[in-house]
Write an enzyme that holds these catalytic residues in place. Structure first.
Site, PDB file in Angstrom:
ATOM      1  N   VAL A  83     -46.449  -1.602 -59.225  1.00  9.28           N
ATOM      2  CA  VAL A  83     -47.164  -0.783 -60.194  1.00  9.28           C
ATOM      3  C   VAL A  83     -46.218  -0.417 -61.336  1.00  9.28           C
ATOM      4  O   VAL A  83     -45.179   0.207 -61.119  1.00  9.28           O
ATOM      5  CB  VAL A  83     -47.703   0.502 -59.530  1.00  9.28           C
ATOM      6  CG1 VAL A  83     -48.398   1.377 -60.567  1.00  9.28           C
ATOM      7  CG2 VAL A  83     -48.643   0.155 -58.386  1.00  9.28           C
ATOM      8  N   ARG A  91     -48.897   7.965 -69.995  1.00 11.26           N
ATOM      9  CA  ARG A  91     -49.639   9.198 -70.276  1.00 11.26           C
ATOM     10  C   ARG A  91     -50.969   8.937 -70.991  1.00 11.26           C
ATOM     11  O   ARG A  91     -51.448   9.759 -71.767  1.00 11.26           O
ATOM     12  CB  ARG A  91     -48.791  10.167 -71.130  1.00 11.26           C
ATOM     13  CG  ARG A  91     -47.439  10.507 -70.509  1.00 11.26           C
ATOM     14  CD  ARG A  91     -47.597  11.326 -69.239  1.00 11.26           C
ATOM     15  NE  ARG A  91     -46.302  11.755 -68.719  1.00 11.26           N
ATOM     16  CZ  ARG A  91     -45.626  11.110 -67.774  1.00 11.26           C
ATOM     17  NH1 ARG A  91     -46.136  10.002 -67.231  1.00 11.26           N
ATOM     18  NH2 ARG A  91     -44.473  11.573 -67.344  1.00 11.26           N
ATOM     19  N   LEU A  95     -52.741   4.210 -65.203  1.00 10.47           N
ATOM     20  CA  LEU A  95     -52.619   4.081 -63.755  1.00 10.47           C
ATOM     21  C   LEU A  95     -53.815   4.713 -63.047  1.00 10.47           C
ATOM     22  O   LEU A  95     -54.318   4.156 -62.060  1.00 10.47           O
ATOM     23  CB  LEU A  95     -51.313   4.723 -63.273  1.00 10.47           C
ATOM     24  CG  LEU A  95     -51.103   4.755 -61.751  1.00 10.47           C
ATOM     25  CD1 LEU A  95     -51.196   3.354 -61.158  1.00 10.47           C
ATOM     26  CD2 LEU A  95     -49.764   5.399 -61.414  1.00 10.47           C
ATOM     27  N   SER A  96     -54.274   5.845 -63.515  1.00  7.12           N
ATOM     28  CA  SER A  96     -55.420   6.508 -62.886  1.00  7.12           C
ATOM     29  C   SER A  96     -56.638   5.600 -62.881  1.00  7.12           C
ATOM     30  O   SER A  96     -57.375   5.519 -61.888  1.00  7.12           O
ATOM     31  CB  SER A  96     -55.746   7.817 -63.614  1.00  7.12           C
ATOM     32  OG  SER A  96     -54.684   8.735 -63.496  1.00  7.12           O
ATOM     33  N   TYR A 124     -47.825   9.941 -56.918  1.00  3.47           N
ATOM     34  CA  TYR A 124     -48.949   9.469 -56.120  1.00  3.47           C
ATOM     35  C   TYR A 124     -49.708  10.547 -55.355  1.00  3.47           C
ATOM     36  O   TYR A 124     -50.791  10.286 -54.840  1.00  3.47           O
ATOM     37  CB  TYR A 124     -48.467   8.366 -55.171  1.00  3.47           C
ATOM     38  CG  TYR A 124     -48.032   7.140 -55.944  1.00  3.47           C
ATOM     39  CD1 TYR A 124     -48.970   6.259 -56.464  1.00  3.47           C
ATOM     40  CD2 TYR A 124     -46.683   6.902 -56.206  1.00  3.47           C
ATOM     41  CE1 TYR A 124     -48.586   5.159 -57.199  1.00  3.47           C
ATOM     42  CE2 TYR A 124     -46.298   5.801 -56.958  1.00  3.47           C
ATOM     43  CZ  TYR A 124     -47.248   4.928 -57.449  1.00  3.47           C
ATOM     44  OH  TYR A 124     -46.865   3.842 -58.203  1.00  3.47           O
ATOM     45  N   PHE A 414     -42.217  -2.961 -49.791  1.00  3.53           N
ATOM     46  CA  PHE A 414     -43.210  -3.955 -50.190  1.00  3.53           C
ATOM     47  C   PHE A 414     -43.768  -3.632 -51.573  1.00  3.53           C
ATOM     48  O   PHE A 414     -43.564  -2.560 -52.097  1.00  3.53           O
ATOM     49  CB  PHE A 414     -44.333  -4.054 -49.163  1.00  3.53           C
ATOM     50  CG  PHE A 414     -45.032  -2.764 -48.853  1.00  3.53           C
ATOM     51  CD1 PHE A 414     -46.106  -2.334 -49.635  1.00  3.53           C
ATOM     52  CD2 PHE A 414     -44.639  -1.968 -47.789  1.00  3.53           C
ATOM     53  CE1 PHE A 414     -46.761  -1.151 -49.347  1.00  3.53           C
ATOM     54  CE2 PHE A 414     -45.286  -0.786 -47.482  1.00  3.53           C
ATOM     55  CZ  PHE A 414     -46.338  -0.366 -48.270  1.00  3.53           C
TER      56      PHE A 414
END
Length: 414
Positions: A83, A91, A95-96, A124, A414
């Site tokens: 990610v 910002r 990602l959200s 997270y 991972f």
């Protein structure tokens, strides 16, 4: 500015890998050979790119994982990896947006949890993940450990240790690993490509240095563990060796194998320091030494994060050493696994289902992730204000029910 989120095509994987490297502050150089070697590792339908006018500005990938749980069972996990978001696009909710889509798809598939290794701690929790397994690394000063300098590298239990190679580890390693996962929660499965990469085949992210391999066999010839390690070549001004052996992988499915492999490492000629690699926080190593102070903690941090997607599968999929009942009120801002659940557990099995009964404990879904593999204390979380005790004594009862005899351990990044 409109951003497009979608799976990457095969012809776009090179651009995706360049964005990935840039996100992790590595030289953003990708060759055609690297793309060809890495392509089989990816399920492109679950490899997402965020595109800004055709340029990859964020990366996100997930894949199916089997994650061991308390008592030897396993949970199907949506493993999240690789990610990144480019600095100019942070910002903005990138990602959200991607995470919401991936978790919804995982819920739809019926995955019990999502899992990841967090590069940064604060990110997270807001998506419902909680740290479920921690890791510790020790540096052992062999000269102070108190071990008998006259002993050989062979165990004294009738078993034996022999040097091996990568080809043999690829054959015997998977079964040893599976047996270890049945006695330790938090262990993700390793696929064929994972075994190949860990023994020098396939794509390597950095130049491959062949390690030493040693295998432990019990007195009846059963392979119960192995270790892969490297050593440097250092001598002091007095022509005395001061070498460090660094463990890359040590997998043991019995206590005898684990003890024997650590003693073997601490008996290597010319080695004065052993670096343990990433181990479970309750590893036997320090107390195995006559002088445990010779093992100094050099790293201790969160490792595996878990996001519960199906409460019943998680709580019914493990074993319990005692009998008891709990009613949990779970808050989930994403609406994936919230609600009130009753758990009835015993050594014979467990049932978990939604209920309208009064709750004993109230907590966020991220805290259930932290508790899911039996590591954290409910009492401690209550003292931190992260669990609300609605019935007197419920936190203690929950600890008795949920804590595992050994702390979970995730041996792989991972």
């Amino acid at each position: 500015m409109s951003l497009e989120v979608r799976p990457v095509g095969e012809s776009e994987l090179g651009d995706w890998l360049r964005a990935l490297k840039a996100g992790f502050l590595r030289p953003p150089v990708v060759t055609d050979e690297e793309v060809e070697q890495r392509l089989p590792q990816f399920d492109l339908s679950r490899t997402f790119g965020v595109f800004d006018r055709g340029r990859v500005v964020a990366t996100f990938r997930s894949f199916t994982q089997d994650l061991s749980t308390v008592g030897g069972g396993s949970l199907v996990a949506d493993a999240v990896s690789q990610v990144t978001v480019s600095p100019p696009h942070r910002r903005r909710g990138v990602l959200s947006r991607v995470m919401a889509g991936d978790l919804a798809a995982a819920k739809e598939r019926g995955d019990a949890v999502a899992s990841l290794i967090a590069a940064e701690y604060p990110i997270y929790g807001r998506y419902g993940f909680g740290p479920a397994a921690w890791t510790t690394e020790w540096s052992v000063d062999v000269t102070r450990a108190g071990l008998d300098p006259r002993r050989t590298g062979q165990p004294d239990d009738g078993g034996s240790i022999e040097l091996s190679d990568g080809a043999e580890i690829r054959k015997i390693g998977p079964e040893v690993h599976r047996r270890m996962a049945r006695v330790r929660a938090g262990v993700p499965n390793r696929d064929t490509q994972g075994w190949e990469r860990s023994t020098g085949l396939g794509f390597q992210g950095e130049p491959w240095i062949e390690p030493f391999y040693a295998v432990y066999r019990s007195a009846d010839g059963d392979v119960q563990g192995y270790v892969a390690y490297r050593s440097d070549d250092k001598w002091d001004d007095g022509k005395q060796p001061i070498n460090t052996a660094t463990v890359r992988d040590l997998i043991a499915c019995t206590p005898a194998a684990e003890r024997a492999l650590w003693r073997y490492l601490c008996s290597l000629d010319w080695v004065t320091t052993v670096r343990s690699g990433l181990r479970g926080p309750d590893d036997v190593l320090p107390l195995l030494l006559p002088d445990p102070r010779a093992a100094r903690v050099v790293s201790h941090a969160d490792m595996l994060w878990v996001r519960v997607l199906d409460v019943a599968k998680v709580l019914q999929g493990r074993t319990y050493a005692s009998s008891g009942s709990l009613v949990l009120e779970l808050r989930d801002a994403a609406g994936l696994a919230g609600g009130r659940y009753r758990l009835d557990a015993s050594p014979e099995g467990a049932e978990c289902s939604r209920t309208t009964e009064s709750a004993d404990l109230a907590l966020d879904i991220a805290e259930l992730g932290t508790l899911s593999l039996g590591d954290e204390s409910v009492v401690r979380l209550a003292e931190l204000g992260r669990v609300e005790e609605l019935t007197a004594g419920a936190a203690v009862r929950a600890d008795v029910l949920l804590r595992a005899p050994r702390r979970p351990w995730c041996p792989d990044i991972f």
